[in-house]
Design an enzyme around this catalytic site. Sequence first.
Site, PDB file in Angstrom:
ATOM      1  CD  GLU A   1      18.335  15.945 -54.156  1.00 51.40           C
ATOM      2  OE1 GLU A   1      18.872  15.271 -53.269  1.00 51.40           O
ATOM      3  OE2 GLU A   1      17.871  15.435 -55.202  1.00 51.40           O
TER       4      GLU A   1
ATOM      5  CD  GLN B   1      17.088   7.632 -45.476  1.00 50.56           C
ATOM      6  OE1 GLN B   1      16.939   6.446 -45.742  1.00 50.56           O
ATOM      7  NE2 GLN B   1      18.184   8.293 -45.788  1.00 50.56           N
TER       8      GLN B   1
ATOM      9  CB  CYS C   1       4.592 -12.876 -45.427  1.00 49.55           C
ATOM     10  SG  CYS C   1       3.866 -12.487 -47.011  1.00 49.55           S
TER      11      CYS C   1
ATOM     12  CB  CYS D   1       2.225  -6.358 -47.474  1.00 51.24           C
ATOM     13  SG  CYS D   1       3.989  -5.957 -47.433  1.00 51.24           S
TER      14      CYS D   1
ATOM     15  CB  CYS E   1      20.941   2.633 -49.028  1.00 52.43           C
ATOM     16  SG  CYS E   1      21.047   3.344 -50.664  1.00 52.43           S
TER      17      CYS E   1
ATOM     18  CE1 TYR F   1      25.456  12.066 -54.695  1.00 53.01           C
ATOM     19  CE2 TYR F   1      26.892  12.500 -52.827  1.00 53.01           C
ATOM     20  CZ  TYR F   1      26.727  12.130 -54.139  1.00 53.01           C
ATOM     21  OH  TYR F   1      27.816  11.823 -54.898  1.00 53.01           O
TER      22      TYR F   1
ATOM     23  CB  CYS G   1       6.210 -11.898 -52.358  1.00 54.96           C
ATOM     24  SG  CYS G   1       6.418 -10.124 -52.330  1.00 54.96           S
TER      25      CYS G   1
ATOM     26  CG  ASP H   1      21.961   9.591 -47.388  1.00 52.69           C
ATOM     27  OD1 ASP H   1      22.175   8.466 -47.863  1.00 52.69           O
ATOM     28  OD2 ASP H   1      20.899   9.904 -46.824  1.00 52.69           O
TER      29      ASP H   1
ATOM     30  CB  CYS I   1      10.645 -10.165 -47.412  1.00 47.18           C
ATOM     31  SG  CYS I   1       9.587  -8.840 -46.851  1.00 47.18           S
TER      32      CYS I   1
END
Length: 449
Positions: free
Chosen positions: A331, A281, A71, A158, A404, A310, A77, A377, A80
């Site tokens: 949820e 996701q 990139c 991108c 995550c 969740y 940026c 999750d 990433c």
Amino acid sequence: MKINEKYQGECVDLNHQGVGVVKIEGFPVFVENMLVGETAQIKIQKVEKSYAYGVVTKFLQLSENRVAPICPTYSECGGCNLMHLDYPKQLDFKVKMAYETFKRIGHLSDVKINRIIGMEEPYYYRNKVQIPFGVENEEIICGFYKKKSHKIISLNKCFIQPIEATEITKSIRAMAKELGISGYNEKDNKGILRHVLIRKTYDNNYMVVIITNGKNVEQKYELARMIVEKYPFVKSIIQNINKEPFNIILGKKSIILYGKDYLTDVICGLKFNLSYNAFFQTNHIQTEKLYQQVMDYAKIDDKDVVVDAYCGVGTIGIILAKKAYKVYGIEIVEEAVNNAIENAKLNNIKNIDFILGKAEEEIFKLENVNVDVMVMDPPRKGCELSLLNAIKNKKVPRVVYVSCNVATLARDLEVLSSDYNIKDVTLIDMFPHTSEVETVVLLERIIEK
Ligand SMILES: C[S@@+](CC[C@H](N)C(=O)[O-])C[C@H]1O[C@@H](n2cnc3c(N)ncnc32)[C@H](O)[C@@H]1O
């Protein structure tokens, strides 16, 4: 150590965000874009009590694991942060980082990570993007925030989002300019176009959400018409209204400008409708691998009662319901629960109930239910202590924890480890070229003797 002082040093480690760690006479200096084994001249930028920040002014020795980022705007940026590291080494870094976090935060030194599942083609993977719009020299602009700032770098290419999403966004900027729709200026909360959110399905249908500072944008239907004419694969266009002078992207109200207010995606052979604001996701290929891992760990049979805490739009619960006796999904977001109920019908799944509310509260309403498998999750902040204690009190035999955020996962695993053995851990690389990773953990209840 003082600001602007120059030193020469070797990078001895990467911190959990992939930033190089250089020790100058034992004092840690965090230096972006340095890899382990590299030496460089560095200039100190900021000094804190127990560490400092520096920048490379000249590299003296480069690592064999360094690659040229694909990139052109990578160095500026904020999207990433690992693209300068060879992809297989990015995976090694994530495993090491997870081990260290389990140890440092969870005090779990004997956890064994089974494997990390990477991507064969780790590019163009995001199925959801959110691109800020703004003003520069009185012109509407769009792009990505510069690292640690709200300055917008113009979007050109991108490599982690679909090429179509980049093209649509650039076209919306040009169309808005033509129609006289202004970009939003967060300094004075003036201007119209704040963000564009784009979602993509596995079969290349798109949803575009145009987030505006106020409802009355007279050109909005013309803008929607122009988008669909140029990109017929856009099946849904929504205006979302956000007048708040904060960083939160979405407001509470929305209007359909074109098509339906949801997209239909297919995961593990099942169909899922999702609203613009429901969690889904962001990497389709890796999500299927993640859900497969959850199924492998959950080992559901037709007598099992499962709770999917969740649950979002019901994905994991519905997949597990195909094998289970009964599933309860919990949820907090109402639209997601509505999607989940529709999704169960869409897939002809009848043995699942969805509960709107907080997992840490609703779990107590299932007091008469004998839960065999708990899947959870949670968002980045992890689980509430009350939920973890409820799992222990209910003596749930098997728990599959999807996370995550390794830091909150480690914290929660420490709580559960009094009653549970951590049987297996798998990492899934959902976010290549960033330091983030998805983790799935299988826990089994320790049986009292
Ligand atoms: C990481 S997502 C997981 C969604 C789903 N399992 C999936 O794979 O698509 C976390 C979900 O938890 C929901 N959530 C956040 N806090 C919650 C809470 N206290 N109780 C229940 N759900 C919550 C969010 O709205 C979001 O849908």
